[in-house]
Design a protein around this motif. Structure first.
Motif, PDB file in Angstrom:
ATOM      1  N   THR A 153       0.819  -1.210   0.000  1.00 47.35           N
ATOM      2  CA  THR A 153       0.000   0.000   0.000  1.00 47.35           C
ATOM      3  C   THR A 153       0.853   1.259   0.000  1.00 47.35           C
TER       4      THR A 153
ATOM      5  N   TYR B 180       4.925   2.867  -1.263  1.00 49.26           N
ATOM      6  CA  TYR B 180       5.608   3.185  -2.510  1.00 49.26           C
ATOM      7  C   TYR B 180       6.946   2.460  -2.545  1.00 49.26           C
TER       8      TYR B 180
ATOM      9  N   PHE C 138       0.013   2.079  -6.068  1.00 49.81           N
ATOM     10  CA  PHE C 138      -0.212   3.503  -5.820  1.00 49.81           C
ATOM     11  C   PHE C 138       0.989   4.355  -6.193  1.00 49.81           C
ATOM     12  N   GLU C 139       0.702   5.604  -6.446  1.00 43.43           N
ATOM     13  CA  GLU C 139       1.731   6.619  -6.650  1.00 43.43           C
ATOM     14  C   GLU C 139       1.261   7.893  -5.968  1.00 43.43           C
ATOM     15  N   ARG C 140       2.191   8.789  -5.735  1.00 40.59           N
ATOM     16  CA  ARG C 140       1.861  10.070  -5.127  1.00 40.59           C
ATOM     17  C   ARG C 140       2.223  11.162  -6.124  1.00 40.59           C
TER      18      ARG C 140
ATOM     19  N   VAL D  38      -0.850  13.822  -3.493  1.00 37.87           N
ATOM     20  CA  VAL D  38      -2.099  13.060  -3.521  1.00 37.87           C
ATOM     21  C   VAL D  38      -1.800  11.609  -3.908  1.00 37.87           C
ATOM     22  N   LYS D  39      -2.276  10.687  -3.091  1.00 37.13           N
ATOM     23  CA  LYS D  39      -2.096   9.266  -3.376  1.00 37.13           C
ATOM     24  C   LYS D  39      -3.175   8.827  -4.346  1.00 37.13           C
ATOM     25  N   ARG D  40      -2.759   8.157  -5.413  1.00 35.73           N
ATOM     26  CA  ARG D  40      -3.742   7.669  -6.378  1.00 35.73           C
ATOM     27  C   ARG D  40      -3.273   6.351  -6.957  1.00 35.73           C
ATOM     28  N   ILE D  41      -4.196   5.627  -7.560  1.00 40.69           N
ATOM     29  CA  ILE D  41      -3.873   4.346  -8.175  1.00 40.69           C
ATOM     30  C   ILE D  41      -3.170   4.602  -9.501  1.00 40.69           C
ATOM     31  N   ARG D  42      -2.067   3.908  -9.695  1.00 37.04           N
ATOM     32  CA  ARG D  42      -1.312   4.025 -10.951  1.00 37.04           C
ATOM     33  C   ARG D  42      -2.112   3.423 -12.104  1.00 37.04           C
ATOM     34  N   GLU D  43      -1.908   3.962 -13.286  1.00 43.40           N
ATOM     35  CA  GLU D  43      -2.515   3.339 -14.462  1.00 43.40           C
ATOM     36  C   GLU D  43      -1.915   1.965 -14.692  1.00 43.40           C
TER      37      GLU D  43
END
Length: 108
Positions: free
Chosen positions: A6, A8, A44-46, A50-55
């Protein structure tokens, strides 16, 4: 063994590789099967804080060979030696999820 993280990626992810290797060693012991591959997935990436789901998730697949197994055994032996002297092992890194629990009440 696959571990979905969860957080990085950090450096060479050696801590995560050791964790998966330990899981594999426990599975081998319990179920008498060979586990020779591990995978770490960071979905995830930041970006801009902002933490978001990577493509496309970051994936690292690695061989669980004798070299990494020996590294895990060496670490476990060092930790057991410290615990036998009523000492806590040093924190592995600042991102350790157990650092507050492990270091609670320990000075220095």
């Amino acid at each position: 063994i696959c571990d979905l993280k969860t957080g990085y990626p950090i450096g060479d992810n050696l801590d995560a590789k050791y964790q998966i290797t330990l899981y594999s060693m426990m599975m081998e012991s319990e179920y008498k099967v060979d586990v020779n591959w591990g995978a770490i997935i960071f979905p995830f990436e930041r970006i801009g804080g902002v933490k978001r789901i990577r493509e496309e998730p970051y994936k690292h697949i690695f061989s669980i060979d004798d070299t990494i197994r020996q590294g895990v055994i060496k670490e476990l032996n060092e930790i057991n030696d410290l615990l036998a002297k009523d000492e806590l092992p040093p924190m592995c890194n600042k991102y350790c999820s157990s650092k507050d629990i492990c270091r609670k009440g320990v000075s220095g």
